[in-house]
Design a protein around this motif. Structure first.
Motif, PDB file in Angstrom:
ATOM      1  N   LEU A 102       0.834  -1.198   0.000  1.00  0.00           N
ATOM      2  CA  LEU A 102       0.000   0.000   0.000  1.00  0.00           C
ATOM      3  C   LEU A 102       0.868   1.248   0.000  1.00  0.00           C
ATOM      4  O   LEU A 102       0.595   2.206  -0.691  1.00  0.00           O
ATOM      5  N   VAL A 103       1.941   1.210   0.802  1.00  0.00           N
ATOM      6  CA  VAL A 103       2.811   2.374   0.900  1.00  0.00           C
ATOM      7  C   VAL A 103       3.501   2.631  -0.432  1.00  0.00           C
ATOM      8  O   VAL A 103       3.640   3.752  -0.873  1.00  0.00           O
ATOM      9  N   SER A 104       3.911   1.526  -1.107  1.00  0.00           N
ATOM     10  CA  SER A 104       4.691   1.723  -2.312  1.00  0.00           C
ATOM     11  C   SER A 104       3.836   1.738  -3.586  1.00  0.00           C
ATOM     12  O   SER A 104       4.352   1.950  -4.662  1.00  0.00           O
ATOM     13  N   ALA A 105       2.506   1.475  -3.449  1.00  0.00           N
ATOM     14  CA  ALA A 105       1.641   1.544  -4.630  1.00  0.00           C
ATOM     15  C   ALA A 105       1.708   2.956  -5.195  1.00  0.00           C
ATOM     16  O   ALA A 105       1.726   3.917  -4.444  1.00  0.00           O
ATOM     17  N   PRO A 106       1.772   3.063  -6.526  1.00  0.00           N
ATOM     18  CA  PRO A 106       1.954   4.400  -7.098  1.00  0.00           C
ATOM     19  C   PRO A 106       0.803   5.306  -6.690  1.00  0.00           C
ATOM     20  O   PRO A 106      -0.354   4.921  -6.738  1.00  0.00           O
ATOM     21  N   ASP A 107       1.140   6.469  -6.249  1.00  0.00           N
ATOM     22  CA  ASP A 107       0.127   7.416  -5.796  1.00  0.00           C
ATOM     23  C   ASP A 107      -0.316   8.229  -6.997  1.00  0.00           C
ATOM     24  O   ASP A 107       0.424   9.063  -7.494  1.00  0.00           O
ATOM     25  N   HIS A 108      -1.536   7.930  -7.474  1.00  0.00           N
ATOM     26  CA  HIS A 108      -1.991   8.668  -8.643  1.00  0.00           C
ATOM     27  C   HIS A 108      -2.899   9.819  -8.247  1.00  0.00           C
ATOM     28  O   HIS A 108      -3.564  10.395  -9.081  1.00  0.00           O
ATOM     29  N   SER A 109      -2.910  10.160  -6.952  1.00  0.00           N
ATOM     30  CA  SER A 109      -3.807  11.230  -6.522  1.00  0.00           C
ATOM     31  C   SER A 109      -3.382  12.582  -7.112  1.00  0.00           C
ATOM     32  O   SER A 109      -4.209  13.443  -7.357  1.00  0.00           O
ATOM     33  N   LYS A 110      -2.083  12.743  -7.373  1.00  0.00           N
ATOM     34  CA  LYS A 110      -1.598  13.998  -7.952  1.00  0.00           C
ATOM     35  C   LYS A 110      -2.143  14.161  -9.371  1.00  0.00           C
ATOM     36  O   LYS A 110      -2.659  15.216  -9.743  1.00  0.00           O
ATOM     37  N   GLU A 111      -2.027  13.046 -10.115  1.00  0.00           N
ATOM     38  CA  GLU A 111      -2.539  13.012 -11.484  1.00  0.00           C
ATOM     39  C   GLU A 111      -4.038  13.338 -11.510  1.00  0.00           C
ATOM     40  O   GLU A 111      -4.505  14.165 -12.289  1.00  0.00           O
ATOM     41  N   LEU A 112      -4.745  12.654 -10.612  1.00  0.00           N
ATOM     42  CA  LEU A 112      -6.189  12.806 -10.496  1.00  0.00           C
ATOM     43  C   LEU A 112      -6.555  14.252 -10.148  1.00  0.00           C
ATOM     44  O   LEU A 112      -7.474  14.829 -10.727  1.00  0.00           O
ATOM     45  N   SER A 113      -5.811  14.852  -9.227  1.00  0.00           N
ATOM     46  CA  SER A 113      -6.071  16.234  -8.823  1.00  0.00           C
ATOM     47  C   SER A 113      -5.915  17.167 -10.017  1.00  0.00           C
ATOM     48  O   SER A 113      -6.730  18.059 -10.239  1.00  0.00           O
ATOM     49  N   LYS A 114      -4.866  16.934 -10.806  1.00  0.00           N
ATOM     50  CA  LYS A 114      -4.615  17.798 -11.972  1.00  0.00           C
ATOM     51  C   LYS A 114      -5.743  17.679 -12.983  1.00  0.00           C
ATOM     52  O   LYS A 114      -6.228  18.679 -13.496  1.00  0.00           O
ATOM     53  N   GLU A 115      -6.149  16.416 -13.247  1.00  0.00           N
ATOM     54  CA  GLU A 115      -7.217  16.216 -14.232  1.00  0.00           C
ATOM     55  C   GLU A 115      -8.505  16.875 -13.780  1.00  0.00           C
ATOM     56  O   GLU A 115      -9.220  17.479 -14.585  1.00  0.00           O
ATOM     57  N   ALA A 116      -8.807  16.736 -12.474  1.00  0.00           N
ATOM     58  CA  ALA A 116     -10.034  17.339 -11.945  1.00  0.00           C
ATOM     59  C   ALA A 116      -9.949  18.859 -12.038  1.00  0.00           C
ATOM     60  O   ALA A 116     -10.927  19.522 -12.386  1.00  0.00           O
ATOM     61  N   ALA A 117      -8.757  19.405 -11.752  1.00  0.00           N
ATOM     62  CA  ALA A 117      -8.584  20.862 -11.819  1.00  0.00           C
ATOM     63  C   ALA A 117      -8.778  21.358 -13.255  1.00  0.00           C
ATOM     64  O   ALA A 117      -9.395  22.406 -13.481  1.00  0.00           O
ATOM     65  N   VAL A 118      -8.269  20.594 -14.218  1.00  0.00           N
ATOM     66  CA  VAL A 118      -8.429  20.976 -15.629  1.00  0.00           C
ATOM     67  C   VAL A 118      -9.904  20.956 -16.005  1.00  0.00           C
ATOM     68  O   VAL A 118     -10.427  21.899 -16.606  1.00  0.00           O
ATOM     69  N   ASP A 119     -10.595  19.882 -15.613  1.00  0.00           N
ATOM     70  CA  ASP A 119     -12.019  19.790 -15.929  1.00  0.00           C
ATOM     71  C   ASP A 119     -12.783  20.947 -15.277  1.00  0.00           C
ATOM     72  O   ASP A 119     -13.642  21.558 -15.901  1.00  0.00           O
ATOM     73  N   TYR A 120     -12.430  21.245 -14.044  1.00  0.00           N
ATOM     74  CA  TYR A 120     -13.086  22.333 -13.312  1.00  0.00           C
ATOM     75  C   TYR A 120     -12.895  23.652 -14.061  1.00  0.00           C
ATOM     76  O   TYR A 120     -13.852  24.382 -14.312  1.00  0.00           O
ATOM     77  N   VAL A 169     -21.825  14.462 -16.829  1.00  0.00           N
ATOM     78  CA  VAL A 169     -20.832  13.393 -16.868  1.00  0.00           C
ATOM     79  C   VAL A 169     -19.493  14.017 -17.232  1.00  0.00           C
ATOM     80  O   VAL A 169     -19.397  14.796 -18.178  1.00  0.00           O
ATOM     81  N   ALA A 170     -18.470  13.734 -16.434  1.00  0.00           N
ATOM     82  CA  ALA A 170     -17.118  14.247 -16.715  1.00  0.00           C
ATOM     83  C   ALA A 170     -16.190  13.060 -16.966  1.00  0.00           C
ATOM     84  O   ALA A 170     -16.544  11.916 -16.677  1.00  0.00           O
ATOM     85  N   LEU A 171     -15.012  13.350 -17.488  1.00  0.00           N
ATOM     86  CA  LEU A 171     -14.008  12.301 -17.692  1.00  0.00           C
ATOM     87  C   LEU A 171     -12.823  12.540 -16.768  1.00  0.00           C
ATOM     88  O   LEU A 171     -12.188  13.585 -16.819  1.00  0.00           O
ATOM     89  N   ILE A 190     -17.232  21.687  -7.429  1.00  0.00           N
ATOM     90  CA  ILE A 190     -17.636  20.458  -8.122  1.00  0.00           C
ATOM     91  C   ILE A 190     -17.182  19.244  -7.318  1.00  0.00           C
ATOM     92  O   ILE A 190     -16.040  19.200  -6.839  1.00  0.00           O
ATOM     93  N   ILE A 191     -18.093  18.305  -7.148  1.00  0.00           N
ATOM     94  CA  ILE A 191     -17.726  17.015  -6.561  1.00  0.00           C
ATOM     95  C   ILE A 191     -17.812  15.959  -7.666  1.00  0.00           C
ATOM     96  O   ILE A 191     -18.855  15.794  -8.291  1.00  0.00           O
ATOM     97  N   TYR A 192     -16.698  15.297  -7.919  1.00  0.00           N
ATOM     98  CA  TYR A 192     -16.662  14.186  -8.862  1.00  0.00           C
ATOM     99  C   TYR A 192     -16.751  12.898  -8.052  1.00  0.00           C
ATOM    100  O   TYR A 192     -16.103  12.787  -7.001  1.00  0.00           O
ATOM    101  N   CYS A 193     -17.513  11.931  -8.505  1.00  0.00           N
ATOM    102  CA  CYS A 193     -17.512  10.658  -7.782  1.00  0.00           C
ATOM    103  C   CYS A 193     -17.748   9.471  -8.706  1.00  0.00           C
ATOM    104  O   CYS A 193     -18.326   9.600  -9.784  1.00  0.00           O
ATOM    105  N   TRP A 194     -17.222   8.327  -8.288  1.00  0.00           N
ATOM    106  CA  TRP A 194     -17.358   7.069  -9.039  1.00  0.00           C
ATOM    107  C   TRP A 194     -17.158   5.912  -8.068  1.00  0.00           C
ATOM    108  O   TRP A 194     -16.613   6.106  -6.978  1.00  0.00           O
ATOM    109  N   PRO A 195     -17.590   4.705  -8.451  1.00  0.00           N
ATOM    110  CA  PRO A 195     -17.507   3.592  -7.505  1.00  0.00           C
ATOM    111  C   PRO A 195     -16.057   3.262  -7.134  1.00  0.00           C
ATOM    112  O   PRO A 195     -15.184   3.272  -8.002  1.00  0.00           O
ATOM    113  N   PRO A 196     -15.783   2.999  -5.856  1.00  0.00           N
ATOM    114  CA  PRO A 196     -14.403   2.815  -5.397  1.00  0.00           C
ATOM    115  C   PRO A 196     -13.751   1.544  -5.920  1.00  0.00           C
ATOM    116  O   PRO A 196     -12.535   1.461  -5.986  1.00  0.00           O
ATOM    117  N   LYS A 197     -14.556   0.525  -6.268  1.00  0.00           N
ATOM    118  CA  LYS A 197     -13.966  -0.753  -6.675  1.00  0.00           C
ATOM    119  C   LYS A 197     -13.109  -0.608  -7.917  1.00  0.00           C
ATOM    120  O   LYS A 197     -12.147  -1.338  -8.113  1.00  0.00           O
TER     121      LYS A 197
END
Ligand code: ZN
Length: 250
Positions: A102-120, A169-171, A190-197
Motif C-alpha cells: 500500500l505504501v509503495s503503490a503508485p500514488d496517482h492522486s496527484k494526477e487525479l487532482s490535476k485532471e479534476a482541476a483541468v475539468d473544473y 458526466v465528466a471524464l 464540483i464534486i466528482y464521484c465514481w464507484p471505489p472498486k
C-alpha cells in the motif's frame, strides 16, 4: 500412531520442533501413510512459496523491526500452540507485505487532482457547465444511472452555503464519472464521484494552481472535490463526510 494423532503434529514436524519420541513415531507413520505424506508435502510447498514471495517486498527498516519484534514475541509465548504461533507469524508477515504494498503503490492522486482541476477550469466560466440542471437527487440519480451506470449518493451542502445547480458526466482518468455542480455567491464547487472498486484512492488535499482539490473515499464512492475559494468550511465538510461513512474495506 494413526492419522488422527499424526495430523496435529505435521506443522511442528516440518519445523523440526517435535520431541524426538513423537518425531520417530510420526516418521514411522509417514512411511506407511500416503495421505499424511502428501499433507507434509503441501505444508513444505506452501512455506517455500511463502519464502520465495517474501523477499520481493522490501520493507522499511522500521516495519521490519516491528515484524521481527512481533514474531519473536509470539514465539516467546509458550502458551500459544505451535500451529497458531506459525499462523500468527505468517499473518504478521502478510500484513507487513500488504502495508509495504500500500505504501509503495503508485500514488496517482496527484494526477487525479490535476485532471479534476483541468475539468473544473474548463467547465466553470460565468455559468458553470451543467448537463442536467436540477437540485433534486430523485431526478439526478436515475439520470446518472442511465448515463454512467452508477447513481451518486445525495450530498447536501446547504449548511455550507452551496446550492446544487445540477450534474453532468465528466471524464477523469479516461473514466466517465459523476460531476455534481454546486454554486454559491463566490463561485462554483464540483464534486466528482465514481464507484471505489474500479480504482481505490487514498485521502489527499492539495493546491493545483489557484484551486483546492480534495480526494477521499468511502464504501460508496471515490470523491474528488474542487473549489477555488479555499473555504475552511469545505475542509470541515470533507472531514465530516469521512467520519459519517464506513471506511472502505478490501
Ligand atoms: Zn496418516
Amino acid at each position: 500412531m494413526d492419522c488422527d494423532l499424526a495430523n496435529p503434529n505435521l506443522d511442528a514436524f516440518v519445523d523440526g520442533e517435535l520431541d524426538p519420541g513423537v518425531e520417530r513415531a510420526l516418521e514411522e507413520h509417514l512411511r506407511t501413510c500416503a495421505d499424511c505424506r502428501s499433507t507434509v508435502w503441501e505444508i513444505r510447498e506452501f512455506r517455500s512459496l511463502f519464502k520465495a514471495s517474501g523477499p520481493r517486498f522490501k520493507a522499511p527498516l522500521e516495519l521490519r523491526l516491528r515484524v521481527l519484534n512481533l514474531t519473536q514475541h509470539v514465539r516467546a509465548k509458550p502458551s500459544v500452540p505451535q500451529p497458531y504461533a506459525w499462523m500468527a507469524a505468517a499473518a504478521v508477515l502478510v500484513l507487513g507485505a500488504m502495508v509495504v504494498f500500500l505504501v509503495s503503490a503508485p500514488d496517482h492522486s496527484k494526477e487525479l487532482s490535476k485532471e479534476a482541476a483541468v475539468d473544473y477550469s474548463r467547465s466553470t466560466g460565468a455559468e458553470p457547465l451543467v448537463e442536467l440542471a436540477s437540485a433534486d437527487f430523485g431526478v439526478l440519480k436515475p439520470w446518472f444511472s442511465d448515463k454512467v451506470g452508477f447513481a451518486p449518493p445525495a450530498i447536501d451542502l446547504h449548511e455550507y452555503g452551496y446550492e446544487l445547480a445540477g450534474g453532468r458526466v465528466a471524464l477523469l482518468g479516461e473514466r466517465p464519472v459523476v460531476a455534481l455542480i454546486y454554486k454559491q455567491a463566490n463561485g462554483t464547487l464540483i464534486i466528482y464521484c465514481w464507484p471505489p472498486k474500479q480504482d481505490p484512492v487514498s485521502y489527499s488535499q492539495r493546491s493545483v494552481d489557484d484551486l483546492r482539490v480534495y480526494i477521499w473515499a468511502n464504501s460508496q464512492c471515490n470523491y474528488v472535490l474542487v473549489e477555488r475559494s479555499d473555504d475552511p468550511k469545505i475542509s470541515r465538510f470533507v472531514d465530516g463526510f469521512q467520519d459519517q461513512t464506513a471506511p472502505v474495506s478490501y
